[in-house]
Design a protein around this motif. Sequence first.
Motif, PDB file in Angstrom:
ATOM      1  N   ALA A 416       0.785  -1.240  -0.059  1.00  0.00           N
ATOM      2  CA  ALA A 416       0.140  -0.103  -0.127  1.00  0.00           C
ATOM      3  C   ALA A 416       0.827   1.220  -0.020  1.00  0.00           C
ATOM      4  O   ALA A 416       0.244   2.370  -0.254  1.00  0.00           O
ATOM      5  N   LEU A 417       2.070   1.208   0.124  1.00  0.00           N
ATOM      6  CA  LEU A 417       3.007   2.036   0.180  1.00  0.00           C
ATOM      7  C   LEU A 417       3.126   2.824  -1.453  1.00  0.00           C
ATOM      8  O   LEU A 417       3.018   2.120  -2.401  1.00  0.00           O
ATOM      9  N   PRO A 418       3.420   4.100  -1.559  1.00  0.00           N
ATOM     10  CA  PRO A 418       3.402   4.673  -2.973  1.00  0.00           C
ATOM     11  C   PRO A 418       4.735   3.872  -3.477  1.00  0.00           C
ATOM     12  O   PRO A 418       5.588   3.852  -2.824  1.00  0.00           O
ATOM     13  N   PRO A 419       4.514   3.552  -4.739  1.00  0.00           N
ATOM     14  CA  PRO A 419       5.711   2.488  -5.278  1.00  0.00           C
ATOM     15  C   PRO A 419       7.073   3.109  -5.162  1.00  0.00           C
ATOM     16  O   PRO A 419       8.069   2.421  -5.148  1.00  0.00           O
ATOM     17  N   ARG A 420       7.245   4.371  -5.384  1.00  0.00           N
ATOM     18  CA  ARG A 420       8.497   5.112  -5.638  1.00  0.00           C
ATOM     19  C   ARG A 420       9.307   4.860  -4.181  1.00  0.00           C
ATOM     20  O   ARG A 420      10.411   4.843  -4.122  1.00  0.00           O
ATOM     21  N   LEU A 421       8.607   4.433  -2.896  1.00  0.00           N
ATOM     22  CA  LEU A 421       9.201   4.502  -1.680  1.00  0.00           C
ATOM     23  C   LEU A 421       9.980   3.013  -1.789  1.00  0.00           C
ATOM     24  O   LEU A 421      10.882   2.567  -0.984  1.00  0.00           O
ATOM     25  N   HIS A 422       9.819   2.131  -2.573  1.00  0.00           N
ATOM     26  CA  HIS A 422      10.313   0.761  -2.657  1.00  0.00           C
ATOM     27  C   HIS A 422      11.703   0.825  -3.488  1.00  0.00           C
ATOM     28  O   HIS A 422      12.534   0.156  -3.505  1.00  0.00           O
ATOM     29  N   ALA A 423      12.035   2.166  -4.183  1.00  0.00           N
ATOM     30  CA  ALA A 423      13.293   2.240  -4.768  1.00  0.00           C
ATOM     31  C   ALA A 423      14.419   2.134  -3.789  1.00  0.00           C
ATOM     32  O   ALA A 423      14.054   2.521  -2.587  1.00  0.00           O
ATOM     33  N   LEU A 424      15.659   1.752  -4.042  1.00  0.00           N
ATOM     34  CA  LEU A 424      16.668   1.449  -3.160  1.00  0.00           C
ATOM     35  C   LEU A 424      17.404   2.806  -2.933  1.00  0.00           C
ATOM     36  O   LEU A 424      18.121   3.077  -1.899  1.00  0.00           O
ATOM     37  N   GLU A 425      17.168   3.895  -4.143  1.00  0.00           N
ATOM     38  CA  GLU A 425      17.854   5.075  -3.770  1.00  0.00           C
ATOM     39  C   GLU A 425      16.874   6.033  -2.967  1.00  0.00           C
ATOM     40  O   GLU A 425      15.570   5.709  -2.872  1.00  0.00           O
ATOM     41  N   GLU A 426      17.290   6.915  -2.365  1.00  0.00           N
ATOM     42  CA  GLU A 426      16.376   7.914  -1.618  1.00  0.00           C
ATOM     43  C   GLU A 426      15.415   8.425  -2.854  1.00  0.00           C
ATOM     44  O   GLU A 426      15.877   9.047  -4.023  1.00  0.00           O
ATOM     45  N   THR A 427      14.310   8.711  -2.381  1.00  0.00           N
ATOM     46  CA  THR A 427      13.030   9.437  -3.409  1.00  0.00           C
ATOM     47  C   THR A 427      12.578  10.571  -2.590  1.00  0.00           C
ATOM     48  O   THR A 427      12.812  10.599  -1.432  1.00  0.00           O
ATOM     49  N   PRO A 428      11.709  11.325  -3.217  1.00  0.00           N
ATOM     50  CA  PRO A 428      10.918  12.252  -2.614  1.00  0.00           C
ATOM     51  C   PRO A 428      10.240  11.823  -1.347  1.00  0.00           C
ATOM     52  O   PRO A 428       9.520  10.676  -1.616  1.00  0.00           O
ATOM     53  N   ALA A 429      10.281  12.554  -0.366  1.00  0.00           N
ATOM     54  CA  ALA A 429       9.925  12.034   1.035  1.00  0.00           C
ATOM     55  C   ALA A 429       8.281  11.882   0.938  1.00  0.00           C
ATOM     56  O   ALA A 429       7.691  12.443   0.342  1.00  0.00           O
ATOM     57  N   TYR A 430       7.809  10.627   1.534  1.00  0.00           N
ATOM     58  CA  TYR A 430       6.600  10.398   2.074  1.00  0.00           C
ATOM     59  C   TYR A 430       5.873  11.627   2.924  1.00  0.00           C
ATOM     60  O   TYR A 430       6.810  12.130   3.734  1.00  0.00           O
ATOM     61  N   PRO A 431       4.775  12.158   2.317  1.00  0.00           N
ATOM     62  CA  PRO A 431       4.266  13.524   3.117  1.00  0.00           C
ATOM     63  C   PRO A 431       3.947  13.092   4.614  1.00  0.00           C
ATOM     64  O   PRO A 431       2.839  12.255   4.702  1.00  0.00           O
ATOM     65  N   VAL A 432       4.469  13.544   5.533  1.00  0.00           N
ATOM     66  CA  VAL A 432       4.127  13.646   6.917  1.00  0.00           C
ATOM     67  C   VAL A 432       3.934  15.133   7.339  1.00  0.00           C
ATOM     68  O   VAL A 432       4.699  15.883   7.406  1.00  0.00           O
ATOM     69  N   THR A 433       2.726  15.292   7.850  1.00  0.00           N
ATOM     70  CA  THR A 433       2.561  16.541   8.443  1.00  0.00           C
ATOM     71  C   THR A 433       2.205  16.541   9.818  1.00  0.00           C
ATOM     72  O   THR A 433       1.729  15.836  10.322  1.00  0.00           O
ATOM     73  N   ILE A 434       2.486  17.661  10.495  1.00  0.00           N
ATOM     74  CA  ILE A 434       2.034  17.865  11.896  1.00  0.00           C
ATOM     75  C   ILE A 434       0.785  18.701  11.969  1.00  0.00           C
ATOM     76  O   ILE A 434       0.674  19.764  11.204  1.00  0.00           O
ATOM     77  N   SER A 435      -0.177  18.414  12.480  1.00  0.00           N
ATOM     78  CA  SER A 435      -1.725  19.029  12.746  1.00  0.00           C
ATOM     79  C   SER A 435      -1.376  20.179  13.369  1.00  0.00           C
ATOM     80  O   SER A 435      -0.618  20.514  14.079  1.00  0.00           O
ATOM     81  N   GLY A 436      -2.263  21.201  12.686  1.00  0.00           N
ATOM     82  CA  GLY A 436      -2.282  22.653  13.295  1.00  0.00           C
ATOM     83  C   GLY A 436      -2.568  22.710  14.815  1.00  0.00           C
ATOM     84  O   GLY A 436      -1.609  23.069  15.506  1.00  0.00           O
TER      85      GLY A 436
END
Lengths: 455, 455
Positions: A416-436
């Motif tokens: 269920a992860l965005p497929p890019r996260l399975h790359a062995l290289e670093e990819t654009p980070a998965y979005p994690v936000t801190i609530s207001g």
Amino acid sequence: MPDSASNSLALHTDLYQLTMLQAYEREGMHAPAVFSLFCRRLRDRNYLLACGLDTVLSYLEELHFSESDRAYLRSLDDFDDDFVDGLADFRFTGDVYAMPEGTPVFPDEPILEVVAPIGEAQLVETFLLNQISYQTAYASKAARVKHAATHDGTERLVADFGMRRMHGTDAPLKAARSGYIAGIDATSNVAAGKAYGLPVTGTMAHSYIEAHATEMDAFTAFADCYPDTVLLVDTYDTLDGVHRVVEMAEARGKDFQVRGIRLDSGDLGALAHKARSILDDAGLHDVDILVSGGLEEHAIADLVDQGAPIDGFGVGTKLGTIADQPYLDTAYKLSAYDGTPRMKLAPNKKNLVGRKQVVRTFDDQGTATGDVIAPADDLPDTGTPLLERVMHNGTRTDDAPSLDALRSRTQDALAALPPRLHALEETPAYPVTISGALQARTDATAERLRTEMAT
Amino acid sequence: MPDSASNSLALHTDLYQLTMLQAYEREGMHAPAVFSLFCRRLRDRNYLLACGLDTVLSYLEELHFSESDRAYLRSLDDFDDDFVDGLADFRFTGDVYAMPEGTPVFPDEPILEVVAPIGEAQLVETFLLNQISYQTAYASKAARVKHAATHDGTERLVADFGMRRMHGTDAPLKAARSGYIAGIDATSNVAAGKAYGLPVTGTMAHSYIEAHATEMDAFTAFADCYPDTVLLVDTYDTLDGVHRVVEMAEARGKDFQVRGIRLDSGDLGALAHKARSILDDAGLHDVDILVSGGLEEHAIADLVDQGAPIDGFGVGTKLGTIADQPYLDTAYKLSAYDGTPRMKLAPNKKNLVGRKQVVRTFDDQGTATGDVIAPADDLPDTGTPLLERVMHNGTRTDDAPSLDALRSRTQDALAALPPRLHALEETPAYPVTISGALQARTDATAERLRTEMAT
């Protein structure tokens, strides 16, 4: 022999946890504290797989100071007898909120939170960090290794051969278990097989070949003992070894049941191609080719991308010691005491305050789209909360899930992860936000502390 | 809880060791084998410090298969009942030759050799590699760290704070012990203190400060409990924290006994200078400055070279996980069976044959000038043999030396190395040569094997 087989785990902690516990008792500070265990940043990883919770919950349930532990503490200058006597009754009485093992987790997200009288919550820091950090780091690398072995869509077995170079006797046990959750198929570690019911596997060593007069003598004797074994062919000359397996097949005819060969040195891709040809020319299409020797996810992905005819990988040292990232930047931070948010102001070491929850949202295809870290009492309207209460008043709220259930759930979560996260290289980070709401509480705490400090 | 506290260590091995043991028994192969444990090469190290022998000898003396171990093995498909029943009587009956712990050792030199019936010598491979590799790797890094802290000739304390990020519960125990042998002064690990009688140490955590209404409240309460404590000053603002210690000293007058302060973040060198000035201006010359936070040998050497007024270092994660080199290229190789030399011919994996000895020569000043690896029965005329027989017929030949004796002997051995080897960078290698006799036997073995293979 003094090793982990000591009679309790209570002393598997830093001395200062015990001196602080005594200080809190003298000061009468028993109010509940919230501690969050999280990782500050990723290095060469696009996600982590939370692991180690079962070990932690067992530890918390069984935590006590044995008679010999107390005798040792009495021998130190730091503790008075009343305090040490009182440790006979010490138990962990708190609550734990945690992500299930095998949950993908990202920086700043609490993997677990402990809510307990402050001395108790403090004492357990060392063990919790020790186990969660290692098991999470290992599971995270193991998932990369398994993905590399199968990233073309073909299932290939990956076995853990790393025990001999891991750090001590406990790490290989925990690695075998967390690796299995992450997708590793089997382990060579017999103690782990016994402890956790994991599939155990193995072939033969070069020394076994060398101890016999000839390689053929060794192959014959071992196959007599284990007809469906895997034969190690590279002791003297890899391709000669493969030809010897063919000779054995011809001699044994229908009685030949050897399941595979193992290559452990040289150019594994080129040798696998040549070995496959030799075996296929002899009609031995069912004899698998397993490879080992210095492997990790990049080397495995290269072999797969080359189209090397490899059916399985034995992965040892570099996975076992998590050689590229042998530690995580984990922390266990006080985020509230006695109902008031707490934090450190040291540079780059601030923490989010209070009891928190992580909420994950998914698109229509079930792919994760992002996480929000929020106060546990003020969640966003949508998304799935990831932390569950797994311990209440020092007792597990549920039976431990089976390893196969955890493994299966982990595969679903990875898928269920965005497929890019399975790359062995670093990819654009998965979005994690801190609530207001959480950011506001954290900022207000920092502001309050700065004001108090200035006065 | 399934962890290292299982009831025997016999299953802490790879499955293939047990399948090979059963095969050897069926084949009636009980002749003595010689296995050598050595490191193939150094990476970013100029020497290693042999460590882990005591763990290994205790394991060999106590090795047995418990009832539950045998029940587990019966549950697998690989073993027949007669074999498993026979394991009830299994004991290690061999001899061990080894370098004393704390001996500087170089590539290809045997750290230890096992001479035992081949099945026994094979079974113990995994545990021996696991313990010797980790403890040797750790001790080797620990010696660099201690050297960095004192390389200007000033004694400074180094404490092991690494337990929380080491791999599992066994590693921190073995690290504390091997680090002490290598020169580390104390550990935060209470279990290690209990197991080995090591000095334990610790200060206080940021959470303790944060749990109190003000930093001064926390300092006061902790110093009331532990008058000669070390106060952690960087929770909110490092220099403000130092000023608070001065305030406390002024308020307490002669009752002020605080022993030191700890800095755990920021520019440690610059902050140490400023903190020292503040303390000295207040006449607090006896309050030490301890630093911690992401330290390893290079950072420590830089601080010392800058002239930072630091009295001690707390070293955690990067030493604890041996982060730059988390494994050694160790091997445990069959070098003789039934009186005949044995070797592998795989590329870059050849081994020296037979029972061996390492002989070290020294100049008139007592500085080591070079080592010769020779057949144990054909030594050079001069030099000191390093391997001793430490186990005979499964029993230690001598009582285990005290840790303080090992530590002291190690300091002497380190002082006897050519000074260039203490550089943190790689330097020209220490001279290790293979004696003519050993080279001739090894070449003859390779030639014999190639001839046999060709026929």
